[in-house]
Design a protein around this motif. Structure first.
Motif, PDB file in Angstrom:
ATOM      1  N   HIS A   5       0.822  -1.224   0.000  1.00 19.72           N
ATOM      2  CA  HIS A   5       0.000   0.000   0.000  1.00 19.72           C
ATOM      3  C   HIS A   5       0.851   1.266   0.000  1.00 19.72           C
ATOM      4  N   LEU A   6       1.911   1.228  -0.769  1.00 23.49           N
ATOM      5  CA  LEU A   6       2.759   2.406  -0.941  1.00 23.49           C
ATOM      6  C   LEU A   6       3.445   2.320  -2.299  1.00 23.49           C
ATOM      7  N   GLY A   7       3.892   3.482  -2.786  1.00 24.42           N
ATOM      8  CA  GLY A   7       4.617   3.519  -4.046  1.00 24.42           C
ATOM      9  C   GLY A   7       6.107   3.683  -3.806  1.00 24.42           C
ATOM     10  N   ASN A   8       6.908   2.988  -4.589  1.00 22.76           N
ATOM     11  CA  ASN A   8       8.345   3.037  -4.374  1.00 22.76           C
ATOM     12  C   ASN A   8       9.077   2.601  -5.638  1.00 22.76           C
ATOM     13  N   CYS A   9      10.158   3.301  -5.961  1.00 26.10           N
ATOM     14  CA  CYS A   9      11.019   2.911  -7.075  1.00 26.10           C
ATOM     15  C   CYS A   9      12.455   2.986  -6.582  1.00 26.10           C
ATOM     16  N   ALA A  10      13.115   1.842  -6.483  1.00 24.22           N
ATOM     17  CA  ALA A  10      14.475   1.778  -5.935  1.00 24.22           C
ATOM     18  C   ALA A  10      15.429   1.169  -6.951  1.00 24.22           C
ATOM     19  N   GLU A  11      16.621   1.729  -7.035  1.00 26.16           N
ATOM     20  CA  GLU A  11      17.699   1.139  -7.826  1.00 26.16           C
ATOM     21  C   GLU A  11      18.710   0.539  -6.870  1.00 26.16           C
ATOM     22  N   PHE A  12      19.148  -0.680  -7.154  1.00 26.70           N
ATOM     23  CA  PHE A  12      20.119  -1.319  -6.258  1.00 26.70           C
ATOM     24  C   PHE A  12      21.339  -1.785  -7.049  1.00 26.70           C
ATOM     25  N   THR A  13      22.468  -1.797  -6.361  1.00 24.82           N
ATOM     26  CA  THR A  13      23.740  -2.221  -6.940  1.00 24.82           C
ATOM     27  C   THR A  13      24.334  -3.319  -6.076  1.00 24.82           C
ATOM     28  N   LEU A  14      24.758  -4.412  -6.690  1.00 23.10           N
ATOM     29  CA  LEU A  14      25.378  -5.527  -5.997  1.00 23.10           C
ATOM     30  C   LEU A  14      26.872  -5.501  -6.286  1.00 23.10           C
ATOM     31  N   ARG A  15      27.681  -5.509  -5.225  1.00 18.66           N
ATOM     32  CA  ARG A  15      29.132  -5.428  -5.352  1.00 18.66           C
ATOM     33  C   ARG A  15      29.805  -6.587  -4.628  1.00 18.66           C
ATOM     34  N   ASP A  16      31.060  -6.873  -5.014  1.00 12.56           N
ATOM     35  CA  ASP A  16      31.841  -7.860  -4.264  1.00 12.56           C
ATOM     36  C   ASP A  16      32.558  -7.172  -3.115  1.00 12.56           C
ATOM     37  N   GLY A  17      33.373  -7.940  -2.382  1.00 11.69           N
ATOM     38  CA  GLY A  17      34.054  -7.393  -1.218  1.00 11.69           C
ATOM     39  C   GLY A  17      35.009  -6.265  -1.548  1.00 11.69           C
ATOM     40  N   ALA A  18      35.501  -6.208  -2.782  1.00 12.44           N
ATOM     41  CA  ALA A  18      36.425  -5.158  -3.185  1.00 12.44           C
ATOM     42  C   ALA A  18      35.696  -3.929  -3.732  1.00 12.44           C
ATOM     43  N   GLY A  19      34.378  -3.995  -3.785  1.00 11.31           N
ATOM     44  CA  GLY A  19      33.613  -2.850  -4.278  1.00 11.31           C
ATOM     45  C   GLY A  19      33.326  -2.884  -5.761  1.00 11.31           C
ATOM     46  N   THR A  20      33.726  -3.939  -6.448  1.00  6.63           N
ATOM     47  CA  THR A  20      33.469  -4.046  -7.876  1.00  6.63           C
ATOM     48  C   THR A  20      31.984  -4.304  -8.130  1.00  6.63           C
ATOM     49  N   VAL A  21      31.413  -3.548  -9.042  1.00 13.51           N
ATOM     50  CA  VAL A  21      29.997  -3.711  -9.359  1.00 13.51           C
ATOM     51  C   VAL A  21      29.794  -5.022 -10.127  1.00 13.51           C
ATOM     52  N   LEU A  22      28.910  -5.869  -9.609  1.00 12.90           N
ATOM     53  CA  LEU A  22      28.612  -7.142 -10.252  1.00 12.90           C
ATOM     54  C   LEU A  22      27.260  -7.136 -10.960  1.00 12.90           C
ATOM     55  N   SER A  23      26.313  -6.402 -10.418  1.00 10.41           N
ATOM     56  CA  SER A  23      24.979  -6.395 -10.996  1.00 10.41           C
ATOM     57  C   SER A  23      24.229  -5.159 -10.533  1.00 10.41           C
ATOM     58  N   ARG A  24      23.329  -4.689 -11.373  1.00  7.68           N
ATOM     59  CA  ARG A  24      22.415  -3.608 -11.002  1.00  7.68           C
ATOM     60  C   ARG A  24      20.992  -4.013 -11.375  1.00  7.68           C
ATOM     61  N   GLY A  25      20.051  -3.482 -10.621  1.00  8.71           N
ATOM     62  CA  GLY A  25      18.663  -3.788 -10.909  1.00  8.71           C
ATOM     63  C   GLY A  25      17.739  -2.763 -10.288  1.00  8.71           C
ATOM     64  N   TYR A  26      16.445  -3.000 -10.441  1.00  2.94           N
ATOM     65  CA  TYR A  26      15.439  -2.075  -9.931  1.00  2.94           C
ATOM     66  C   TYR A  26      14.349  -2.850  -9.190  1.00  2.94           C
ATOM     67  N   SER A  27      13.755  -2.178  -8.222  1.00  3.09           N
ATOM     68  CA  SER A  27      12.599  -2.702  -7.518  1.00  3.09           C
ATOM     69  C   SER A  27      11.513  -1.635  -7.545  1.00  3.09           C
ATOM     70  N   ILE A  28      10.425  -1.918  -8.269  1.00  2.30           N
ATOM     71  CA  ILE A  28       9.326  -0.965  -8.408  1.00  2.30           C
ATOM     72  C   ILE A  28       8.113  -1.535  -7.695  1.00  2.30           C
ATOM     73  N   HIS A  29       7.604  -0.747  -6.755  1.00  4.38           N
ATOM     74  CA  HIS A  29       6.520  -1.218  -5.903  1.00  4.38           C
ATOM     75  C   HIS A  29       5.317  -0.310  -6.082  1.00  4.38           C
ATOM     76  N   VAL A  30       4.145  -0.931  -6.302  1.00  4.87           N
ATOM     77  CA  VAL A  30       2.937  -0.136  -6.574  1.00  4.87           C
ATOM     78  C   VAL A  30       1.981  -0.209  -5.384  1.00  4.87           C
ATOM     79  N   PRO A  31       1.195   0.857  -5.151  1.00  8.70           N
ATOM     80  CA  PRO A  31       0.239   0.842  -4.053  1.00  8.70           C
ATOM     81  C   PRO A  31      -0.817  -0.244  -4.247  1.00  8.70           C
TER      82      PRO A  31
END
Length: 326
Positions: free
Chosen positions: A300-326
């Motif tokens: 029951h809320l709206g939300n749009c989030a971008e997330f980044t997945l990194r390894d222990g050294a900070g290297t970007v491994l993956s990016r994605g989005y989470s979109i949530h509708v009310p």
């Protein structure tokens, strides 16, 4: 969509269920055209995601259908190609137990009849592709295994009603002793890969003594991961989203679950099942899956989030989005 099979099904249905069946051969052809990518290019596409349909009462039928009316108007203008309804299309427990009916024909049949009587929804179902996934209120609020015997009965009845009304398949009732077909599966929507995930009916028992509880079965998790690997864009420069539609929100985590891990059992989302969350996001990082867009409802809320997945050294491994509708 098989028009012959649909017409055969219509002939066997009671009159009050025919709101599901207002489909002509022309509608079928329009559906096939809408979900097929145009040759030579990918046109701009509008995909609508919604959840938590307000149940119409004696004095609030107009507010209950307002969003569907607005959506239907946009469809008529050609602005929308498909709709995903991600749970709580009905509220079998609309009065929070105060006046909820106990008989199956009252508890589940009447809410679905009311839903499919909404003119705007009937118009939408005749016009564009709609896919539906259930969540808790199709059964009972925050359903998970381990409840009382009555909730176990409601689970079977609610699942049977979902197959009958939302999937138009009366043959897949949840009968005792009969293995039921999974609700999840891979599809295409507007030319893009789509996985409709079931984050409700495959949950395992969860309490203080079950640290390895999961929000879905290992079979479904493996199927989604294999689908991601098979459908991701061939190069990092290619922009093509992979849509994972699931009623439960995967990210961001509720503050209580993030800051107080002992409180995560209170969360009905992925945060309440950290083993499953780690398995999903961990695989995306390990396999360097790109372009995943999680679509969810329920909160029951709206939300749009971008997330980044990194390894222990900070290297970007993956990016994605989470979109949530009310």
């Amino acid at each position: 969509i098989d028009a012959a099979a649909l017409n055969e099904w219509i002939a066997t249905q009671p009159a009050h269920e025919l709101a599901l069946a207002c489909v002509t051969d022309r509608d079928v052809q329009r559906t096939r055209t809408a979900i097929s990518p145009q040759p030579g290019h990918q046109a701009a596409t509008s995909l609508v995601v919604c959840s938590c349909q307000f149940p119409a009462g004696l004095i609030d039928a107009l507010p209950a259908g307002a969003s569907l009316n607005a959506l239907s108007q946009q469809v008529e203008k050609g602005h929308i190609a498909a709709v995903l309804m991600l749970g709580d299309q009905i509220y079998a427990d609309a009065t929070a137990g105060l006046l909820d009916p106990s008989r199956m024909d009252d508890r589940y049949q009447r809410p679905y009849e009311d839903l499919f009587r909404i003119p705007a929804l009937r118009s939408l179902m005749r016009s564009i592709p709609i896919r539906m996934m259930l969540d808790d209120h199709e059964i009972v609020e925050n359903w998970e295994p381990g409840g009382n015997r009555r909730e176990d009965v409601w689970f079977g009845q609610g699942l049977a009603a979902y197959w009958r009304y939302q999937r138009a398949d009366a043959q897949r009732f949840a009968l005792p002793g009969v293995s039921r077909k999974p609700l999840h599966g891979a599809y295409a929507v507007c030319g893009f890969p789509l996985y409709m995930a079931d984050t409700r009916t495959e949950r395992t028992l969860r309490n203080a003594h079950t640290p390895h509880a999961t929000i879905m079965s290992g079979t479904q998790m493996a199927a989604i991961q294999a689908w991601m690997l098979a459908n991701q864009a061939p190069t990092a420069d290619t922009q093509r989203p992979l849509f994972v539609a699931c009623p439960a929100m995967i990210l961001p985590r509720p503050l209580a679950a993030r800051d107080h891990p002992d409180d995560r059992l209170q969360s009905d989302s992925w945060a309440g099942y950290p083993v499953s969350m780690e398995a999903m996001l961990g695989y995306m990082a390990q396999a360097r899956i790109r372009g995943v867009v999680f679509l969810s409802g329920d909160e029951h809320l709206g939300n749009c989030a971008e997330f980044t997945l990194r390894d222990g050294a900070g290297t970007v491994l993956s990016r994605g989005y989470s979109i949530h509708v009310p």
